[in-house]
Design a protein around this motif. Structure first.
Motif, PDB file in Angstrom:
ATOM      1  N   ASN A   6       2.316  26.332  -5.899  1.00  0.00           N
ATOM      2  CA  ASN A   6       0.713  26.422  -6.405  1.00  0.00           C
ATOM      3  C   ASN A   6       1.099  26.190  -7.738  1.00  0.00           C
ATOM      4  N   LEU A   7      -0.126  25.351  -8.293  1.00  0.00           N
ATOM      5  CA  LEU A   7      -0.154  24.875  -9.781  1.00  0.00           C
ATOM      6  C   LEU A   7      -0.486  25.964 -10.452  1.00  0.00           C
ATOM      7  N   PHE A   8      -1.157  27.013 -10.212  1.00  0.00           N
ATOM      8  CA  PHE A   8      -1.741  28.019 -11.060  1.00  0.00           C
ATOM      9  C   PHE A   8      -1.048  29.434 -10.350  1.00  0.00           C
ATOM     10  N   PRO A   9       0.367  29.282 -10.167  1.00  0.00           N
ATOM     11  CA  PRO A   9       1.044  30.377  -9.638  1.00  0.00           C
ATOM     12  C   PRO A   9       0.409  31.831  -9.983  1.00  0.00           C
ATOM     13  N   ALA A  10       0.297  33.030  -9.113  1.00  0.00           N
ATOM     14  CA  ALA A  10       0.000  34.349  -9.674  1.00  0.00           C
ATOM     15  C   ALA A  10       1.364  34.927  -9.844  1.00  0.00           C
ATOM     16  N   LEU A  11       2.465  34.488  -9.312  1.00  0.00           N
ATOM     17  CA  LEU A  11       3.758  35.147  -9.599  1.00  0.00           C
ATOM     18  C   LEU A  11       4.743  33.921  -9.294  1.00  0.00           C
ATOM     19  N   GLN A  12       5.891  33.930 -10.258  1.00  0.00           N
ATOM     20  CA  GLN A  12       6.868  32.986 -10.162  1.00  0.00           C
ATOM     21  C   GLN A  12       8.065  33.433 -10.417  1.00  0.00           C
ATOM     22  N   SER A  13       9.222  32.702 -10.179  1.00  0.00           N
ATOM     23  CA  SER A  13      10.665  33.223 -10.064  1.00  0.00           C
ATOM     24  C   SER A  13      11.130  33.177 -11.472  1.00  0.00           C
ATOM     25  N   GLU A  14      10.544  32.526 -12.426  1.00  0.00           N
ATOM     26  CA  GLU A  14      11.123  32.274 -13.932  1.00  0.00           C
ATOM     27  C   GLU A  14      10.473  33.562 -14.674  1.00  0.00           C
ATOM     28  N   SER A  15       9.468  34.368 -14.003  1.00  0.00           N
ATOM     29  CA  SER A  15       9.005  35.383 -15.010  1.00  0.00           C
ATOM     30  C   SER A  15      10.237  36.223 -15.502  1.00  0.00           C
ATOM     31  N   ALA A  33       7.012  34.125  -5.678  1.00  0.00           N
ATOM     32  CA  ALA A  33       6.662  32.867  -5.559  1.00  0.00           C
ATOM     33  C   ALA A  33       5.105  32.783  -5.066  1.00  0.00           C
ATOM     34  N   HIS A  34       4.724  31.529  -5.352  1.00  0.00           N
ATOM     35  CA  HIS A  34       3.077  31.228  -4.782  1.00  0.00           C
ATOM     36  C   HIS A  34       3.336  29.655  -4.266  1.00  0.00           C
ATOM     37  N   GLU A  35       3.024  29.765  -2.861  1.00  0.00           N
ATOM     38  CA  GLU A  35       3.073  28.398  -2.500  1.00  0.00           C
ATOM     39  C   GLU A  35       1.832  28.134  -1.672  1.00  0.00           C
ATOM     40  N   VAL A  36       1.704  26.825  -1.526  1.00  0.00           N
ATOM     41  CA  VAL A  36       0.335  26.348  -0.727  1.00  0.00           C
ATOM     42  C   VAL A  36       0.812  25.310   0.361  1.00  0.00           C
ATOM     43  N   VAL A  37       0.214  26.113   1.583  1.00  0.00           N
ATOM     44  CA  VAL A  37       0.501  24.887   2.930  1.00  0.00           C
ATOM     45  C   VAL A  37      -0.547  24.174   2.881  1.00  0.00           C
ATOM     46  N   VAL A  38      -0.476  22.961   2.774  1.00  0.00           N
ATOM     47  CA  VAL A  38      -1.626  22.081   3.038  1.00  0.00           C
ATOM     48  C   VAL A  38      -1.673  21.527   4.453  1.00  0.00           C
ATOM     49  N   GLU A  39      -2.715  22.097   5.221  1.00  0.00           N
ATOM     50  CA  GLU A  39      -2.592  21.845   6.648  1.00  0.00           C
ATOM     51  C   GLU A  39      -2.518  20.616   7.256  1.00  0.00           C
ATOM     52  N   TYR A  77       8.067  41.566  -0.633  1.00  0.00           N
ATOM     53  CA  TYR A  77       7.184  41.363   0.736  1.00  0.00           C
ATOM     54  C   TYR A  77       6.738  40.032   0.497  1.00  0.00           C
ATOM     55  N   VAL A  78       6.303  39.279   1.625  1.00  0.00           N
ATOM     56  CA  VAL A  78       5.712  37.896   1.400  1.00  0.00           C
ATOM     57  C   VAL A  78       4.383  38.205   2.435  1.00  0.00           C
ATOM     58  N   GLN A  79       3.515  37.625   1.710  1.00  0.00           N
ATOM     59  CA  GLN A  79       2.073  37.765   2.006  1.00  0.00           C
ATOM     60  C   GLN A  79       1.753  36.114   2.501  1.00  0.00           C
ATOM     61  N   HIS A  96      -6.192  24.939   3.509  1.00  0.00           N
ATOM     62  CA  HIS A  96      -4.786  25.292   3.121  1.00  0.00           C
ATOM     63  C   HIS A  96      -4.606  26.766   3.541  1.00  0.00           C
ATOM     64  N   ILE A  97      -3.320  27.061   3.575  1.00  0.00           N
ATOM     65  CA  ILE A  97      -2.869  28.416   3.547  1.00  0.00           C
ATOM     66  C   ILE A  97      -1.960  28.882   2.293  1.00  0.00           C
ATOM     67  N   GLN A  98      -1.968  30.101   1.847  1.00  0.00           N
ATOM     68  CA  GLN A  98      -1.237  30.455   0.816  1.00  0.00           C
ATOM     69  C   GLN A  98      -0.130  31.456   1.114  1.00  0.00           C
ATOM     70  N   ILE A  99       0.998  31.352   0.524  1.00  0.00           N
ATOM     71  CA  ILE A  99       2.112  32.205   0.510  1.00  0.00           C
ATOM     72  C   ILE A  99       2.571  32.567  -0.505  1.00  0.00           C
TER      73      ILE A  99
END
Ligand SMILES: [Zn+2]
Ligand SMILES: [Zn+2]
Length: 269
Positions: A6-15, A33-39, A77-79, A96-99
């Motif tokens: 995600n370009l504007f991640p709510a959470l990221q690994s480098e925090s 992590a914050h990922e976008v699944v483009v359908e 957890y992974v939502q 899109h779906i978000q993870i």
């Protein structure tokens, strides 16, 4: 389909930073992590509009991303979720779906896990397995009783036309679905989303996956499921204040409407 950060991640690994506290106040670093699944490349094709094959592939990609993200010890957890329509919180119109992988287990999952644990202590079985049996016996809220999956308008639905989809065999984690399970899930999901679109004139909705947390954060039994919540009514101060929901369409009525006038598709009565 594409999976991208995600370009504007709510959470990221480098925090940076770590858990700290100050008296009663505690916090953790926003690591995750914050990922976008483009359908698909198609702008106007909703999740339920994809071909069965494409939806199957999409769900397999989601499962693989969940597996990998859940394996990371930083993630509790992974939502996986989807916001369809502006009123459901979609800020980007392309389907899109978000993870989102979170460093703590969300309260909603803890509450459900608690209920599963209490039920096991008191009744000795899995809460959702027992609930599925009860619903199939009653038939009043069942939308589809397939071999591998059930779809129902859950008892005491929070919002009109809420739908719950769950595997009929006990399975703790969505990530453990095998290829046949993914194909069955695609079929039942496509059918239910098609009903929502057709019978309710393509309303905004939220879809959320509930799966067992990372094994290190697991407290007891769980049984994964999908929750679909159409956004036909606005939630207000009462809902915020109480956690109680005023639902003008009881699930028994919702099931009849979603099924159409007939009594086909897995209803027993
Ligand atoms: Zn179960
Ligand atoms: Zn749930």
């Amino acid at each position: 389909m594409r999976v991208i950060p995600n370009l504007f991640p709510a959470l990221q690994s480098e925090s940076s930073g770590k858990g700290e506290s100050e008296g009663l106040l505690k916090w953790v670093a926003g690591r995750g992590a914050h990922e976008v699944v483009v359908e698909s490349p198609l702008h106007d094709r909703g999740l339920g509009d994809h071909s069965l094959q494409h939806l199957t592939d999409l769900l397999r990609v989601c499962r693989d991303r969940l597996r990998e993200l859940m394996d990371d010890p930083d993630h509790a957890y992974v939502q996986l979720f989807k916001n369809h329509g502006e009123a459901a919180g979609a800020s980007l119109t392309h389907p899109h779906i978000q993870i989102l992988a979170t460093p703590v287990c969300p309260d909603a999952i803890n509450r459900e896990a608690n209920a599963f644990r209490l039920h096991q202590e008191r009744q000795g079985g899995c809460l959702l397995c027992d609930l599925i049996r009860t619903e199939i016996e009653s038939g009043r809220r069942v939308l589809r009783a397939g071999k591998a999956f059930i779809a129902m308008a859950p008892f005491a639905s929070r919002v009109p036309f809420e739908i719950l989809i769950a595997p009929r065999a006990h399975l703790e984690s969505f990530q453990d679905l095998d290829p046949a399970g993914i194909t069955s899930l695609a079929g039942i999901l496509k059918e239910q989303l098609g009903r929502v679109k057709e019978k309710l004139q393509d309303p905004p909705y939220n879809l959320a996956l509930h799966t067992a947390p990372n094994s290190r954060f697991r407290t007891g039994p769980y049984h994964w499921h999908l929750e679909i919540l159409p956004r036909l009514v606005r939630l207000g101060g009462f809902e915020w204040g109480t956690g109680m929901y005023i639902n003008p369409v009881p699930p028994e009525e919702a099931a009849k409407i979603l099924l159409g006038t007939g009594t086909e598709h897995g209803r027993n009565d």
